[in-house]
Motif scaffolding. Structure first.
Motif, PDB file in Angstrom:
ATOM      1  N   UNK A   1       4.583  -1.766   1.281  1.00 17.27           N
ATOM      2  CA  UNK A   1       4.256  -2.286   0.585  1.00 17.27           C
ATOM      3  C   UNK A   1       2.663  -2.139  -0.039  1.00 17.27           C
ATOM      4  N   UNK A   2       2.459  -0.931   0.529  1.00 16.00           N
ATOM      5  CA  UNK A   2       1.175   0.216  -0.168  1.00 16.00           C
ATOM      6  C   UNK A   2       1.462   0.843  -1.282  1.00 16.00           C
ATOM      7  N   UNK A   3       2.711   0.785  -1.563  1.00 17.10           N
ATOM      8  CA  UNK A   3       3.397   1.567  -2.663  1.00 17.10           C
ATOM      9  C   UNK A   3       3.482   0.535  -4.243  1.00 17.10           C
ATOM     10  N   UNK A   4       2.901   1.306  -5.023  1.00 19.41           N
ATOM     11  CA  UNK A   4       3.120   0.366  -6.439  1.00 19.41           C
ATOM     12  C   UNK A   4       4.147  -0.678  -6.515  1.00 19.41           C
ATOM     13  N   UNK A   5       5.151   0.246  -6.272  1.00 20.87           N
ATOM     14  CA  UNK A   5       6.552   0.214  -6.844  1.00 20.87           C
ATOM     15  C   UNK A   5       7.282  -0.274  -5.329  1.00 20.87           C
TER      16      UNK A   5
ATOM     17  N   UNK B   1      -2.646  -3.643  -1.099  1.00 21.86           N
ATOM     18  CA  UNK B   1      -1.671  -4.159  -1.219  1.00 21.86           C
ATOM     19  C   UNK B   1      -1.794  -5.328  -2.764  1.00 21.86           C
TER      20      UNK B   1
ATOM     21  N   UNK C   1       5.779  -5.306  -1.552  1.00 22.88           N
ATOM     22  CA  UNK C   1       4.464  -5.770  -1.820  1.00 22.88           C
ATOM     23  C   UNK C   1       4.492  -6.847  -1.986  1.00 22.88           C
TER      24      UNK C   1
ATOM     25  N   UNK D   1       4.083   9.813  -3.906  1.00 20.24           N
ATOM     26  CA  UNK D   1       4.036   9.284  -3.124  1.00 20.24           C
ATOM     27  C   UNK D   1       3.688   7.719  -3.261  1.00 20.24           C
ATOM     28  N   UNK D   2       1.990   7.378  -3.728  1.00 16.27           N
ATOM     29  CA  UNK D   2       1.290   6.242  -4.213  1.00 16.27           C
ATOM     30  C   UNK D   2       2.307   5.310  -5.262  1.00 16.27           C
ATOM     31  N   UNK D   3       2.886   5.932  -6.038  1.00 17.13           N
ATOM     32  CA  UNK D   3       4.115   4.758  -6.235  1.00 17.13           C
ATOM     33  C   UNK D   3       4.730   4.414  -5.797  1.00 17.13           C
TER      34      UNK D   3
ATOM     35  N   UNK E   1      -0.842   5.063   3.037  1.00 18.52           N
ATOM     36  CA  UNK E   1       1.135   4.543   2.876  1.00 18.52           C
ATOM     37  C   UNK E   1       1.599   5.947   3.815  1.00 18.52           C
TER      38      UNK E   1
ATOM     39  N   UNK F   1       4.306  -3.354   6.422  1.00 17.00           N
ATOM     40  CA  UNK F   1       2.243  -3.615   5.814  1.00 17.00           C
ATOM     41  C   UNK F   1       2.402  -2.665   5.167  1.00 17.00           C
ATOM     42  N   UNK F   2       2.874  -1.354   6.296  1.00 14.26           N
ATOM     43  CA  UNK F   2       2.498  -0.122   5.674  1.00 14.26           C
ATOM     44  C   UNK F   2       3.546   0.589   3.936  1.00 14.26           C
TER      45      UNK F   2
ATOM     46  N   UNK G   1      -4.538   5.417  -2.477  1.00 14.37           N
ATOM     47  CA  UNK G   1      -2.714   4.884  -2.573  1.00 14.37           C
ATOM     48  C   UNK G   1      -1.916   6.002  -0.927  1.00 14.37           C
TER      49      UNK G   1
ATOM     50  N   UNK H   1      12.518   2.960   6.147  1.00 16.19           N
ATOM     51  CA  UNK H   1      14.432   3.770   5.166  1.00 16.19           C
ATOM     52  C   UNK H   1      14.622   4.814   6.281  1.00 16.19           C
TER      53      UNK H   1
ATOM     54  N   UNK I   1       0.270   3.930   6.972  1.00 20.46           N
ATOM     55  CA  UNK I   1       1.390   3.325   7.460  1.00 20.46           C
ATOM     56  C   UNK I   1       2.556   4.083   7.772  1.00 20.46           C
TER      57      UNK I   1
ATOM     58  N   UNK J   1       4.107  -9.257   1.394  1.00 19.17           N
ATOM     59  CA  UNK J   1       2.959  -9.100   2.131  1.00 19.17           C
ATOM     60  C   UNK J   1       1.572  -9.871   1.630  1.00 19.17           C
ATOM     61  N   UNK J   2       1.732  -9.721   0.056  1.00 17.68           N
ATOM     62  CA  UNK J   2       0.602  -9.908  -1.043  1.00 17.68           C
ATOM     63  C   UNK J   2       0.595 -11.380  -0.920  1.00 17.68           C
TER      64      UNK J   2
END
Lengths: 223, 223, 223, 223
Positions: C136-140, D197, C144, D40-42, D131, C133-134, D127, C46, D134, C147-148
């Motif tokens: 890609x971890x947040x759910x939204x 992921x 993602x 942050x997780x989302x 995050x 890769x990092x 998560x 970002x 990463x 990398x899945x």
DNA sequence: GATGAATGAGATTTCATTCAT
DNA sequence: AATGAATGAAATCTCATTCAT
């Protein structure tokens, strides 16, 4: 004028350390104004926050609003304080109000001298004053009114001194007091402003001698 | 000086409205500077936002940052512009650089006259200039450098003119050019500042006559 | 992988310097991706602007949108590129796809070795890969999906290699290929991530020996 | 871990809702951190704005800057919180610090087990942690320092446990503790990251059994 | 009287994208 | 094909003010 701004100050002369609420109010107000003067001189009016003023004075972030109600009021009070700093210096030096014992021309020259010494010795006050003077120039400035009045007061004082000079014979009879007052006020202020912007390039000793010469020949009666 | 700020697009050549990228760049910069000048004169440096400047100029909120990168750069450019506005007026009037055909003393007096007329006729430029001059006074001001240089340039120009006057016999030989330069610069600027703060209380015609008298008697050779 | 990013690149082997439009398109895309990889490795996804990418690549601020249409597409292409960078290294080293001539256990150990060498030698690629890769971890996360798919592909490849090992006798028969694949993938990636965060605290030589031991004893058939 | 983020005010004592300033401070900070963890997780670190955090926590847009001073500080605090979330889980399960009554190898295996359960049960914390891990990978990341220290701490803890295992006879004497620590840390973290992921493709039960086998055979003394 | 927690408006700046050149 | 001028949304941070303590 330049009391220690970081500690809430001690009681005046009396015996007990007990102080009235009114004393504390005044002491706090005084400390806040001193802090504001320094910050305005360093950063300018808008770059100075009320929280900074409170903390620099040794009080809380909310103290300025608690004491003065708003930033605007603080600034008006500060403007008045710096103006009074100049006037107090004039009174202490005996150049204003005019003394019958001294030729007015001499007083005028001494006044310019005193003013430039004030700029040097109370530099913080002077820098704050001129910063606020500059801030009064935009047409919509909230400080304008304050300085319109004070500038006029200054010109009137100078004009009176010049009129006295015409009477005591130290100033040439054809001189227009109000025109000369604007120019002498401008001369002093304009030199001070140049000095404050570039202290290393403007020597006040030299400037003072030149001002003396301009005033003596400009309006003085050739002895 | 005061181009129409609300419709920036004006095709220059005859038939087509085709303009190069460079033309657009310059036109935008020019319009933004004109808007900034007006807003600074009205509200002061800190009360003027870059978004307001952009929109007043007929562009977007982001246009100032797009063109100048930052508010600081915009203000430096504006400072330079207003300084050049004075200098252009001097050049147009032929008072600076000094003309061998004219006695320097006469040029000096005319210079003061031209300056005060500039204050009246290009009042927006003048008000913006003096607002920024005031904003340069706090020790940490980012505009300071700009005005240190310009003020010095102005004093040097005046000093040179005075020196020429000593050579051409219009200025008394014992006059110190640099001291007199500070005072004349201060006189002009100080009168202008008073005028801008209180136009209804400071008459420029009167002031000009007084300045002429101060300069003629202060440094001129009694004819 | 690490071609010079600052100049739009020279023609390939041919005789004339004339290049087709398609060549230029490819060359531009390649240069933009190289610049993006470096910036992502330095600053993160970002904090990397498309304008910076374009200029770092020696093109204009608008070149990324011109070539890829949007930042999102650029990042998807970059993700794919860094994934292919690993796979190319595997192919070049002959560890994947599995070679019938080599015991699978040996290939697995060599694969880990190759991976860690890739992290050292193509550090920019690796850092960009792990940064994404990092991200890609947040759910939204919009990365993602990418990398899945790739992670799954990696686990499947490892699982197949383990299954081959069970057939060729280098891996113990009771080993669960999919469980072991997740752990070996995790081991390699987890060590690499630690290394990229603190290169001075994680020695890859030591880590590689430990991995070899874990894999040999963890799933290998005691010789 | 997951306190209700939308109604931050809860009086602690029996009758009155009176709370001290300090209580309010802590409650606000706690609510903001909980909201930040969730966002942050989302969405990831950069897609989370301080305004969103404040409002999600039931406070104002400016509350994060009021409480933490900057986004950077908020993120550092959040990183520390998520790290402590793992460590608290280890302490609660009695796997760290090492217990003399339990063979260290058993503790190591249990530690991996506890870690993966933490990932499942405190998924938000996990998560957010991964995050930020990463986000710490780009060389210029402001979070890097935080994770360098924590990762090192984690490796040292594992290394000590392995050394204890060599003493109590549960770990083979020839094992290099620091190498094994990097690999076990990597294994656990790498599996967790894959799971986060693609939860639908990575089964933690299977993974846990595989990890147990790798650790037992990789460094354990064949009983 | 005094503090400082909290607000929310507003400022500067960054930036992906669109589009005229 | 390529550039870069221009936009406008969004982000961070500052800060005067209000109000509970």
């Amino acid at each position: 004028m330049s009391s220690s701004p970081s500690e809430p100050r001690a009681g005046s002369p009396g015996l007990t350390v007990r102080r009235t609420q009114k004393d504390r109010r005044n002491a706090t107000a005084h400390a806040l104004l001193a802090a504001a003067r320094q910050l305005v001189a360093d950063r300018g009016v808008d770059q100075t926050s009320v929280a900074d003023v409170g903390e620099r004075a040794g009080y809380s972030r909310g103290s300025v609003n608690h004491r003065f109600g708003s930033k605007k009021v603080l600034l008006q009070r500060l403007a008045r304080e710096t103006q009074q700093s100049v006037e107090a210096t004039f009174r202490e030096s005996g150049v204003l109000p005019s003394q019958p014992s001294t030729p007015a021309l001499k007083s005028l020259i001494e006044l310019a001298n005193v003013y430039l010494r004030w700029v040097e010795q109370a530099e913080g006050d002077a820098r704050a004053f001129f910063t606020m003077w500059g801030a009064a120039i935009p047409t919509e400035s909230t400080l304008r009114e304050e300085f319109v009045a004070f500038d006029d007061h200054f010109r009137v004082s100078l004009g009176e001194l010049i009129s006295v000079g015409k009477e005591d014979g130290s100033v040439r009879p054809e001189v227009d007091p109000s025109g000369a007052a604007v120019v002498i006020a401008g001369m002093i202020r304009g030199v001070a402003a140049q000095r404050l912007i570039a202290p290393e390039l403007v020597d006040l000793e030299t400037a003072h001698r030149a001002i003396e010469s301009f005033v003596r020949h400009g309006i003085g009666l050739a002895a």
